[in-house]
Write an enzyme that holds these catalytic residues in place. Structure first.
Site, PDB file in Angstrom:
ATOM      1  N   GLY A   1       0.812  -1.220   0.000  1.00 20.63           N
ATOM      2  CA  GLY A   1       0.000   0.000   0.000  1.00 20.63           C
ATOM      3  C   GLY A   1       0.842   1.265   0.000  1.00 20.63           C
ATOM      4  N   ASN A   2       2.048   1.198   0.638  1.00 26.81           N
ATOM      5  CA  ASN A   2       2.890   2.405   0.712  1.00 26.81           C
ATOM      6  C   ASN A   2       3.451   2.798  -0.659  1.00 26.81           C
ATOM      7  OD1 ASN A   2       4.442   0.115   0.692  1.00 26.81           O
ATOM      8  ND2 ASN A   2       5.897   0.786   2.242  1.00 26.81           N
TER       9      ASN A   2
ATOM     10  N   LYS B   1      -2.891  -9.877  -0.662  1.00 30.83           N
ATOM     11  CA  LYS B   1      -2.252  -9.665  -1.969  1.00 30.83           C
ATOM     12  C   LYS B   1      -0.921 -10.413  -2.108  1.00 30.83           C
ATOM     13  CE  LYS B   1       1.105  -6.253  -1.344  1.00 30.83           C
ATOM     14  NZ  LYS B   1       1.572  -6.628  -0.054  1.00 30.83           N
TER      15      LYS B   1
END
Length: 314
Positions: free
Chosen positions: A13-14, A214
């Site tokens: 996500g980062n 994921k």
């Protein structure tokens, strides 16, 4: 001519930011790191998370139901599909631009809206644990539980959040198309957010109220595409034993057997590093010659060259 190394990259996500403007900025940096690998002679397939994005879409759709009584609530599977498309849109444009900036004109970039089948009897459905969406007060959480049948849990003293199941991915529905695109030289973005979770009902695929990890989906994708490398990108350059403690030890080169032992000894935090190590293990032990790498986005190229990161192999 030497066969190109095939790499599946799992972006955390980062690498995508938390808001639309953050995402626009983040994907530019992400695209540079990915195109670095392509210039090293690698064939790259991109998978990514969608934690903040799917929560944001879910919140927006809930707000719509408050505004208009006739609007039914949007299923989580549809929110995942929406997140795949809009993350893919930003990511594929950033990658295309970066390729063209470097004079690479023969690599088409495309996002595949990807469904991933899960088992209806996966034990994860009995114990939903993956938090999504924003923090709510006890009162707000009770309303959500009553109105939508959501399971709400207190999250680390910060408030209440909806929790959903995180079942294991069993099959990538569009794998044939993804494989054809990759084989023909396309740069493909697939399995966004772990894939849209679906369950088979005869010939029908029904959306599941779940979020697939994921990293596990990326490991399955890497196996299905017969990749040489799975790169799981995270917020640290290497995996550590005794993370954050005085006897912290960074890992460089780890065999599958050693990694399994570290997992059993409880070195990795569930919900953060543990699934990454488990997914890396799963891919590395699936066939001789396959390697997994856990590192920072900006160190991916150095990692492939053997200069940094935690490498897991048979």
């Amino acid at each position: 001519m030497e066969k190109k190394k095939r790499i599946v990259i799992a972006l955390g996500g980062n690498a995508l930011g938390n808001t639309l403007p953050e995402q626009m900025a983040a994907v530019k940096i992400t695209a540079r790191a990915i195109v670095d690998l392509i210039q090293e002679g690698c064939e790259v397939v991109v998978a990514h998370g969608n934690g903040p994005q799917v929560g944001m879409i879910n919140n927006a759709m809930i707000a719509l139901t408050h505004e208009d009584e006739k609007q039914p609530n949007t299923p989580l599977s549809v929110c995942v599909a929406m997140s795949q498309a809009y993350i893919g849109y930003d990511l594929q444009n950033a990658l295309r631009e970066e390729l063209l900036n470097r004079g690479i004109t023969d690599i088409p970039v495309a996002t595949m809206i990807t469904q991933v089948r899960v088992d209806a009897d996966d034990p994860a459905f009995e114990t939903p644990s993956k938090p999504i969406g924003k923090f709510l007060s006890k009162e707000e959480a009770d309303v959500m539980a009553e109105k939508y049948d959501y399971i709400m849990k207190e999250d680390a003293g910060r408030g209440y959040r909806r929790v959903v199941a995180s079942p294991k991915p069993q099959e990538i529905v569009e794998i044939g198309t993804i494989r054809t695109m990759v084989d023909s030289g396309d740069l493909v973005i697939a399995c966004g957010g772990g894939g849209i979770p679906v369950m088979r009902q005869g010939n029908h695929l029904k959306g599941a109220s779940a979020v697939i990890d994921k990293d596990f989906a990326s490991a399955l994708l890497a196996k299905e595409l017969d990749a040489d490398f799975l790169i799981i990108l995270t917020a640290v350059e290497k995996v550590a034993l005794n993370y954050g403690k005085p006897d912290e030890k960074w890992l460089d080169d780890v065999t599958v057997e050693e990694a399994k032992q570290y997992v059993e000894e409880g070195h990795f935090a569930p919900g953060s590093m543990l699934p990454k190590v488990q997914a890396a293990l799963d891919f590395a032990e699936s066939k001789p010659g396959r390697q997994s790498l856990i590192t920072l986005l900006e160190k991916a190229k150095d990692g492939i060259l053997g200069e940094t990161g935690t490498r897991i192999h048979l």
